[in-house]
Design an enzyme around this catalytic site. Structure first.
Site, PDB file in Angstrom:
ATOM      1  N   GLU A   1      42.008 -37.316-108.547  1.00 26.01           N
ATOM      2  CA  GLU A   1      41.000 -36.273-108.790  1.00 26.01           C
ATOM      3  C   GLU A   1      41.558 -35.073-109.538  1.00 26.01           C
ATOM      4  O   GLU A   1      41.543 -33.944-109.046  1.00 26.01           O
ATOM      5  CB  GLU A   1      40.365 -35.821-107.472  1.00 26.01           C
TER       6      GLU A   1
ATOM      7  N   GLU B   1      37.950 -44.126-103.289  1.00 30.12           N
ATOM      8  CA  GLU B   1      37.484 -43.382-102.114  1.00 30.12           C
ATOM      9  C   GLU B   1      35.966 -43.433-102.052  1.00 30.12           C
ATOM     10  O   GLU B   1      35.293 -43.339-103.087  1.00 30.12           O
ATOM     11  CB  GLU B   1      37.863 -41.883-102.174  1.00 30.12           C
TER      12      GLU B   1
HETATM   13  C1  BGP Z   1      38.513 -36.152-102.020  1.00 29.64           C
HETATM   14  C2  BGP Z   1      39.999 -36.135-101.814  1.00 29.64           C
HETATM   15  C3  BGP Z   1      40.438 -36.600-100.459  1.00 29.64           C
HETATM   16  C4  BGP Z   1      39.509 -36.246 -99.330  1.00 29.64           C
HETATM   17  C5  BGP Z   1      38.047 -36.445 -99.670  1.00 29.64           C
HETATM   18  C6  BGP Z   1      37.090 -35.876 -98.658  1.00 29.64           C
HETATM   19  O1  BGP Z   1      38.168 -35.114-102.881  1.00 29.64           O
HETATM   20  O2  BGP Z   1      40.648 -36.927-102.777  1.00 29.64           O
HETATM   21  O3  BGP Z   1      41.759 -36.199-100.279  1.00 29.64           O
HETATM   22  O4  BGP Z   1      39.828 -35.068 -98.733  1.00 29.64           O
HETATM   23  O5  BGP Z   1      37.729 -35.907-100.921  1.00 29.64           O
HETATM   24  O6  BGP Z   1      36.880 -34.526 -98.899  1.00 29.64           O
HETATM   25  P1  BGP Z   1      36.850 -33.454 -97.777  1.00 29.64           P
HETATM   26  O7  BGP Z   1      38.131 -33.635 -97.024  1.00 29.64           O
HETATM   27  O8  BGP Z   1      36.781 -32.145 -98.489  1.00 29.64           O
HETATM   28  O9  BGP Z   1      35.654 -33.721 -96.971  1.00 29.64           O
END
Ligand code: BGP
Length: 478
Positions: A170, A378
């Site tokens: 990201e 993800e």
């Molecule tokens: C993405 C990241 C992850 C994870 C996920 C969930 O942006 O790559 O590392 O954290 O989002 O987001 P959040 O933890 O803000 O809910």
């Protein structure tokens, strides 16, 4: 389009799950590891929810065997994790810290011994503090060489054991949050600096991919991009134009570079008008064009719905990091677009739209525009979970979310999109960067709270068993 019947998932489809070093490992200063920018940033009061940090996280560093055993029990085909750069090179360059590298060596062997394919992310936001101090990290072109050297160490060490590599996780998020919104380290709010750092990250990404090929590393490599497809709020041409602006500004601006080595025309021109465009030096475009990935990694959580936003319109707005529904503020980019509530979509307690069809739309857009296979790196639901007196977690809302998104993938496959796999976020519960430990994503509940680590016991949620069955059937009965 409606299909009479859906195509099956490919035989070798990677049903997986994911994590990131800082969010699970803990052991932040053990066995020679140097500090990363996150180790320092979380100590600044007010940066994270209830001052949470990853010092211990869910202690995966010491419990990886227990976690891998749970993955094996679930039948996971792939596990995506990231390597902490400052474990391998404590200050980001120079001498290798063998003990740090050995941790990943052991984790990879443990996964392979259980028939789980390691999907290795080279960089998930934790740049060594040493490089930040030495030259401002991503703001200097020196990062290109240093990232490539670090990547080469991993390619050489794990070649033949790892077949799926993710370069930067990201980039659009760590760059915008780090240099524009100041939510992430280094906490800067300066667009000119942001686009410069972003350009360096593009070059570092391409350079690492070129190194991968030069070394003859086996397998496939690509970035993970946080893609939220953009819709228009309605068919008013001004709103359609806003959605086009948003798609070019938020998505094509990164993915075009990864695949074609060129920035989208209208947005680059707009950045020039603002005085924010990055400097493109001779040789940059050639490097970018050469570093084409083998697949597009996609992190998908939500879609964005857009409307016209005048030049004096709304700008940055606060995010909901508390889990109190409805506390996100309106936001947009003046002159380009503003984000609106989509009346057709439900939201989570953190105000993220739930939109499985949006995933299918996103996969279709990427497949048609870039003609690359896609690995979902993800996707998942961050929600409150509760542990019953019998130590069970009835997360039917997560099962529903994952089932609908799996079905959207199957529909995209039927549409003709080449899909490599689906890594859900996340395997165990873990630290959410800005939202603490209460925003849970895992199949495995980890019993800890924001400021109470308890014993970090693992409990399988109902969704654990749902995914186990889905994997076993190769998604045949969604
Ligand atoms: C993405 C990241 C992850 C994870 C996920 C969930 O942006 O790559 O590392 O954290 O989002 O987001 P959040 O933890 O803000 O809910």
């Amino acid at each position: 389009m409606e299909h009479k019947r859906l195509s099956p998932f490919p035989k070798d489809f990677l049903w997986g799950s994911a994590s990131a070093a800082y969010q699970v490992e803990g052991a932040w200063d053990k066995d020679g590891k140097g500090p990363s920018v996150w180790d320092e940033f979380v100590r600044i009061p007010g940066t994270t929810f209830k001052e949470t940090n990853g010092d211990v996280a869910v202690d995966h560093y010491h419990r990886y065997k227990e976690d891998v055993a749970l993955m094996a029990e679930q039948g996971l085909k792939a596990y995506r994790f990231s390597i902490a750069w400052s474990r391998v090179l404590p200050t980001g360059r120079g001498e290798i810290n063998e003990q740090g590298l050995q941790f990943y060596d052991d984790l990879i062997d443990e996964l392979i011994a259980h028939n789980i394919k390691p999907v290795v992310t080279l960089y998930h936001w934790d740049i060594p503090q040493g490089l930040q101090d030495a030259y401002g990290g991503w703001e200097s072109r020196q990062i290109i060489e240093d990232f490539t050297t670090y990547a080469a160490i991993l390619f050489e060490r794990f070649n033949g054991r790892v077949h799926h590599w993710v370069t930067l996780n990201e980039q659009n998020v760590f760059i915008s949050h780090g240099y524009q919104l100041a939510y992430h380290p280094p906490g800067v709010s300066d667009e000119k600096r942001m686009y410069n750092a972003n350009h360096n990250a593009n070059l570092a990404n391409a350079s690492a991919i070129n190194k991968f090929r030069e070394l003859g590393t086996s397998g496939k490599i690509g970035p993970s991009f946080a893609y939220g497809p953009n819709y228009a709020i309605d068919a008013h041409p001004k709103n359609e134009l806003a959605a086009l602006n948003a798609e070019e500004f938020n998505a094509n601006f990164w993915m075009d570079i990864y695949v074609w080595g060129e920035y989208p025309k209208a947005i680059f021109h707009w950045l020039e008008e603002q005085g924010w465009a990055p400097e493109i030096l001779p040789g940059d475009t050639e490097l970018l064009k050469k570093g084409k990935p083998d697949f597009m990694g996609v992190n998908y959580y939500r879609t964005m719905t857009n409307a016209f936003n005048p030049i004096d319109g709304v700008g940055h707005g606060k995010m909901n990091t508390t889990g109190e529904k409805g506390t996100s503020e309106e936001k947009g980019v003046p002159g380009l677009f503003k984000i609106q509530d989509n009346p057709y979509l439900e939201k989570t307690n953190w105000d993220w739209e739930i939109d499985p069809t949006g995933l299918r739309i996103g996969l279709r857009r990427i497949a048609s525009r870039y003609r690359l296979p896609i690995l979902i790196t993800e996707n998942g639901l961050g929600e409150y979970d509760s542990l019953t007196d019998d130590k069970e977690i009835h997360d039917e809302y997560r099962i529903d979310y994952l089932r609908q998104h799996s079905l959207a993938i199957q529909e995209a496959i039927t549409d003709g999109v080449e899909m490599l796999g689906y890594c859900t976020w996340s395997f165990t519960d873990l630290l959410s960067w800005l939202n603490g430990y209460q925003k849970r994503y895992g199949f495995v509940y980890v019993d800890r709270e924001e400021n109470d680590e308890k014993e970090l016991k693992r409990y399988k949620k109902d969704s654990f068993y749902w995914y186990q069955k889905t994997i076993k059937e190769n998604g045949a009965n969604l």
